[in-house]
Design a protein around this motif. Structure first.
Motif: not given
Length: 196
Positions: A104-107, A136-138, A188-190
C-alpha cells in the motif's frame, strides 16, 4: 432466543468458511498478472528484497522500455541496491524511495513520486505471485492520478530457467500462499490499519 443466536452464529461462521474455501483456489490460480511491456516513462519496483524483481526491472530498462532511463525502487536498501548494480543498473538510474513498508505504501509513495517527476506512464514490476494484490492497490491509488500503468511479472530463477511461483522452491510457494490472506486484507481495506 439463545438457541436462535447460536444457530445464526454458526450459520455466519459456516458462510465465512465457505467464502474463504471457495475463493482460495480462485485467488491462488490468478495471482500472476503479467501484461506485455509497453514503452513507458518509468519502471516502478515495489521491492521485497528479491533480486528477481531487480533482474526483471533491469531487463526492461536495458531494453529501452523506460523513456526516462529510470527506475523508481520502493524502498531502496543497501541490500537490494547491490542487486540492481549486479544487473547493470547505475545508481543514477535509480530514483530512490526509502520509507515504504508495505505494498500500500509502495503504491502511495511511488505514484506521488511519478506525479512530482511529471511522468504519465509506468511499468510496475513485482514477483509473479505478488502481482494480483499489487495491481489491485495500484489501481485503487491511481484513481487520483489516472496514469497509464502496465503490470509485468518477475519470475523465479530455478536451475537457470525462469519459472512461475508454483514451480519454484518451498519458500516461494509459502510466500505465494500467504498472498491469499493478504489479498483479502487488501480487498477489505485493512492496509489502513495493519502493515500488510
Amino acid at each position: 432466543m439463545i438457541k436462535r443466536r447460536i444457530v445464526i452464529s454458526i450459520g455466519v461462521v459456516l458462510f465465512i468458511c465457505l467464502i474463504f474455501g471457495v475463493s482460495y483456489p480462485i485467488i491462488l490460480n490468478n495471482l500472476i498478472v503479467d501484461e506485455e511491456p509497453v514503452q513507458s516513462d518509468v519502471v516502478i519496483v515495489p521491492e521485497g528484497e528479491e533480486f528477481v524483481r531487480a533482474s526483471k526491472a533491469a531487463e526492461l530498462l536495458n531494453e529501452g522500455y523506460s523513456h526516462s532511463g529510470k527506475i523508481i525502487v520502493s524502498p531502496i536498501t543497501e541490500t537490494n541496491i547491490e542487486g540492481y548494480k549486479e544487473f547493470g543498473v547505475e545508481p543514477e538510474q535509480i530514483i530512490p524511495e526509502t520509507e515504504a513498508t508495505s505494498t500500500y505504501e509502495n503504491a502511495v509513495t511511488t505514484l506521488e513520486m511519478m506525479n512530482e517527476e511529471g511522468f504519465g506512464s509506468a511499468i510496475i514490476v513485482s514477483s509473479d505471485y505478488h502481482m494480483l494484490r499489487t495491481k489491485m492497490i495500484y489501481e485503487r491509488i491511481n484513481r487520483e492520478y489516472d496514469f497509464d500503468l502496465t503490470y509485468v511479472a518477475a519470475y523465479h530463477l530455478v536451475d537457470g530457467e525462469f519459472v512461475p511461483w508454483y514451480e519454484a522452491g518451498t519458500g516461494i510457494k509459502e510466500a505465494a500462499k500467504s498472498e491469499f490472506w493478504k489479498y483479502w486484507g487488501y480487498l477489505l481495506g485493512l492496509y489502513y490499519f495493519f502493515n500488510l
